[in-house]
Design a protein around this motif. Structure first.
Motif, PDB file in Angstrom:
ATOM      1  N   ALA A  82      11.074  12.917   3.166  1.00  0.00           N
ATOM      2  CA  ALA A  82      10.034  12.429   4.080  1.00  0.00           C
ATOM      3  C   ALA A  82      10.535  12.466   5.526  1.00  0.00           C
ATOM      4  N   ALA A  83      11.712  11.970   5.769  1.00  0.00           N
ATOM      5  CA  ALA A  83      12.347  12.030   7.089  1.00  0.00           C
ATOM      6  C   ALA A  83      13.788  11.588   6.919  1.00  0.00           C
ATOM      7  N   LYS A  84      14.688  12.280   7.579  1.00  0.00           N
ATOM      8  CA  LYS A  84      16.106  11.947   7.484  1.00  0.00           C
ATOM      9  C   LYS A  84      16.335  10.505   7.948  1.00  0.00           C
ATOM     10  N   GLY A  85      17.000   9.722   7.099  1.00  0.00           N
ATOM     11  CA  GLY A  85      17.351   8.354   7.451  1.00  0.00           C
ATOM     12  C   GLY A  85      16.281   7.320   7.176  1.00  0.00           C
ATOM     13  N   ALA A  86      15.084   7.747   6.746  1.00  0.00           N
ATOM     14  CA  ALA A  86      14.015   6.782   6.482  1.00  0.00           C
ATOM     15  C   ALA A  86      14.214   6.158   5.113  1.00  0.00           C
ATOM     16  N   ASP A  87      14.088   4.828   5.034  1.00  0.00           N
ATOM     17  CA  ASP A  87      14.185   4.189   3.718  1.00  0.00           C
ATOM     18  C   ASP A  87      12.814   3.775   3.186  1.00  0.00           C
ATOM     19  N   GLY A  88      11.815   3.644   4.054  1.00  0.00           N
ATOM     20  CA  GLY A  88      10.461   3.299   3.635  1.00  0.00           C
ATOM     21  C   GLY A  88       9.469   4.294   4.196  1.00  0.00           C
ATOM     22  N   GLU A  89       8.292   4.329   3.568  1.00  0.00           N
ATOM     23  CA  GLU A  89       7.286   5.295   4.007  1.00  0.00           C
ATOM     24  C   GLU A  89       5.891   4.703   3.898  1.00  0.00           C
ATOM     25  N   ILE A  90       5.094   4.944   4.915  1.00  0.00           N
ATOM     26  CA  ILE A  90       3.660   4.689   4.827  1.00  0.00           C
ATOM     27  C   ILE A  90       3.119   5.875   4.033  1.00  0.00           C
ATOM     28  N   LEU A  91       2.735   5.619   2.800  1.00  0.00           N
ATOM     29  CA  LEU A  91       2.294   6.688   1.907  1.00  0.00           C
ATOM     30  C   LEU A  91       0.860   7.112   2.206  1.00  0.00           C
ATOM     31  N   ALA A  92       0.065   6.176   2.703  1.00  0.00           N
ATOM     32  CA  ALA A  92      -1.323   6.470   3.075  1.00  0.00           C
ATOM     33  C   ALA A  92      -1.815   5.376   4.003  1.00  0.00           C
ATOM     34  N   ILE A  93      -2.558   5.793   5.013  1.00  0.00           N
ATOM     35  CA  ILE A  93      -3.290   4.841   5.860  1.00  0.00           C
ATOM     36  C   ILE A  93      -4.536   5.562   6.325  1.00  0.00           C
ATOM     37  N   ASP A  94      -5.668   4.962   6.050  1.00  0.00           N
ATOM     38  CA  ASP A  94      -6.956   5.548   6.441  1.00  0.00           C
ATOM     39  C   ASP A  94      -7.936   4.433   6.747  1.00  0.00           C
ATOM     40  N   ILE A  95      -8.817   4.715   7.697  1.00  0.00           N
ATOM     41  CA  ILE A  95      -9.861   3.774   8.089  1.00  0.00           C
ATOM     42  C   ILE A  95     -11.146   4.568   8.259  1.00  0.00           C
ATOM     43  N   VAL A  96     -12.231   4.064   7.715  1.00  0.00           N
ATOM     44  CA  VAL A  96     -13.534   4.698   7.869  1.00  0.00           C
ATOM     45  C   VAL A  96     -13.794   4.870   9.369  1.00  0.00           C
ATOM     46  N   LYS A  97     -14.263   6.056   9.749  1.00  0.00           N
ATOM     47  CA  LYS A  97     -14.399   6.405  11.168  1.00  0.00           C
ATOM     48  C   LYS A  97     -15.230   5.388  11.962  1.00  0.00           C
ATOM     49  N   ALA A  98     -16.276   4.846  11.370  1.00  0.00           N
ATOM     50  CA  ALA A  98     -17.117   3.868  12.079  1.00  0.00           C
ATOM     51  C   ALA A  98     -16.343   2.603  12.435  1.00  0.00           C
ATOM     52  N   TYR A  99     -15.160   2.407  11.846  1.00  0.00           N
ATOM     53  CA  TYR A  99     -14.355   1.209  12.090  1.00  0.00           C
ATOM     54  C   TYR A  99     -13.123   1.493  12.951  1.00  0.00           C
ATOM     55  N   HIS A 100     -12.984   2.724  13.437  1.00  0.00           N
ATOM     56  CA  HIS A 100     -11.868   3.026  14.344  1.00  0.00           C
ATOM     57  C   HIS A 100     -12.008   2.204  15.618  1.00  0.00           C
ATOM     58  N   GLY A 101     -10.878   1.879  16.238  1.00  0.00           N
ATOM     59  CA  GLY A 101     -10.892   1.160  17.506  1.00  0.00           C
ATOM     60  C   GLY A 101     -11.106  -0.330  17.383  1.00  0.00           C
ATOM     61  N   ARG A 102     -11.012  -0.873  16.185  1.00  0.00           N
ATOM     62  CA  ARG A 102     -11.239  -2.310  15.981  1.00  0.00           C
ATOM     63  C   ARG A 102      -9.954  -3.043  15.598  1.00  0.00           C
ATOM     64  N   ARG A 103      -8.817  -2.411  15.827  1.00  0.00           N
ATOM     65  CA  ARG A 103      -7.492  -2.988  15.584  1.00  0.00           C
ATOM     66  C   ARG A 103      -7.166  -3.178  14.101  1.00  0.00           C
ATOM     67  N   ILE A 104      -7.948  -2.561  13.247  1.00  0.00           N
ATOM     68  CA  ILE A 104      -7.699  -2.637  11.810  1.00  0.00           C
ATOM     69  C   ILE A 104      -6.399  -1.914  11.467  1.00  0.00           C
ATOM     70  N   GLY A 105      -6.196  -0.751  12.046  1.00  0.00           N
ATOM     71  CA  GLY A 105      -4.972   0.010  11.791  1.00  0.00           C
ATOM     72  C   GLY A 105      -3.724  -0.761  12.179  1.00  0.00           C
ATOM     73  N   ARG A 106      -3.774  -1.441  13.315  1.00  0.00           N
ATOM     74  CA  ARG A 106      -2.639  -2.267  13.745  1.00  0.00           C
ATOM     75  C   ARG A 106      -2.335  -3.345  12.718  1.00  0.00           C
ATOM     76  N   SER A 107      -3.375  -4.009  12.239  1.00  0.00           N
ATOM     77  CA  SER A 107      -3.180  -5.070  11.248  1.00  0.00           C
ATOM     78  C   SER A 107      -2.614  -4.523   9.944  1.00  0.00           C
ATOM     79  N   LEU A 108      -3.095  -3.364   9.536  1.00  0.00           N
ATOM     80  CA  LEU A 108      -2.591  -2.754   8.302  1.00  0.00           C
ATOM     81  C   LEU A 108      -1.134  -2.326   8.457  1.00  0.00           C
ATOM     82  N   MET A 109      -0.787  -1.738   9.593  1.00  0.00           N
ATOM     83  CA  MET A 109       0.600  -1.325   9.837  1.00  0.00           C
ATOM     84  C   MET A 109       1.513  -2.548   9.890  1.00  0.00           C
ATOM     85  N   ALA A 110       1.043  -3.638  10.499  1.00  0.00           N
ATOM     86  CA  ALA A 110       1.835  -4.867  10.563  1.00  0.00           C
ATOM     87  C   ALA A 110       2.078  -5.410   9.156  1.00  0.00           C
ATOM     88  N   ALA A 111       1.057  -5.393   8.308  1.00  0.00           N
ATOM     89  CA  ALA A 111       1.212  -5.870   6.925  1.00  0.00           C
ATOM     90  C   ALA A 111       2.227  -5.023   6.173  1.00  0.00           C
TER      91      ALA A 111
END
Length: 176
Positions: A82-111
């Motif tokens: 996946a990447a040299k030196g990486a021990d973890g991976e975001i295997l998938a992250i997706d948000i329905v387009k109508a919900y982009h820009g609502r900080r949902i991705g930030r919250s999911l990445m933080a989780a």
């Protein structure tokens, strides 16, 4: 509008599979062959998500608007290469387009960062398709450092990808 975040359950598998296909069709038009996107198999996605929900080493958080899934993140140990030196991976992250820009991705990445830190992880990598400029800008804004580029094949088409490595898990985990 209030977005609720919770863990993926077996009861969510069919819905998340449909949302996954919707997100790919919305996000990857022009990056992946139209025929491939049109023919994504709900049965294959359901099987994939059944496997994911039953894997105790994979964390999946969903975002819901009025009990409908509108986004998700899944993470676990980094796949080989996946990447040299990486021990973890975001295997998938997706948000329905109508919900982009609502900080949902930030919250999911933080989780995902909080989960990986709780497992003793040091970093997370996320791979995205070259040309997916919105994703690349999002990862960069969250502190992801661009790393190795590679490629894979989908439907007979070579797709270039790039990675973003997050070494700042504590900062990422603290995002609101």
């Amino acid at each position: 509008m209030s977005i609720a975040f919770d863990e993926l359950t077996p009861a969510d598998v069919e819905e998340i599979a449909r949302v996954h296909i919707q997100c790919w069709q919305e996000s990857y038009a022009g990056l992946l062959p139209d025929e491939f996107l049109k023919n994504l198999s709900i049965d294959e996605k359901i099987a994939q998500w059944r496997q994911t929900v039953s894997d105790p080493l994979v964390f999946t958080r969903v975002a819901r608007d009025a009990r409908r899934i509108v986004g998700f993140v899944s993470c676990g140990a980094a796949r080989e290469g996946a990447a040299k030196g990486a021990d973890g991976e975001i295997l998938a992250i997706d948000i329905v387009k109508a919900y982009h820009g609502r900080r949902i991705g930030r919250s999911l990445m933080a989780a995902a960062a909080r989960f990986w830190l709780s497992k003793g992880g040091r970093n997370l990598v996320v791979l995205s398709m070259a040309g997916n400029n919105q994703a690349a800008a999002f990862y960069k804004a969250l502190g992801g450092l661009r790393v190795d580029e590679g490629s894979f094949e989908i439907a007979g088409t070579r797709i270039d990808d790039t990675g973003h490595l997050f070494n700042n898990l504590a900062e990422l985990a603290a995002l609101p």
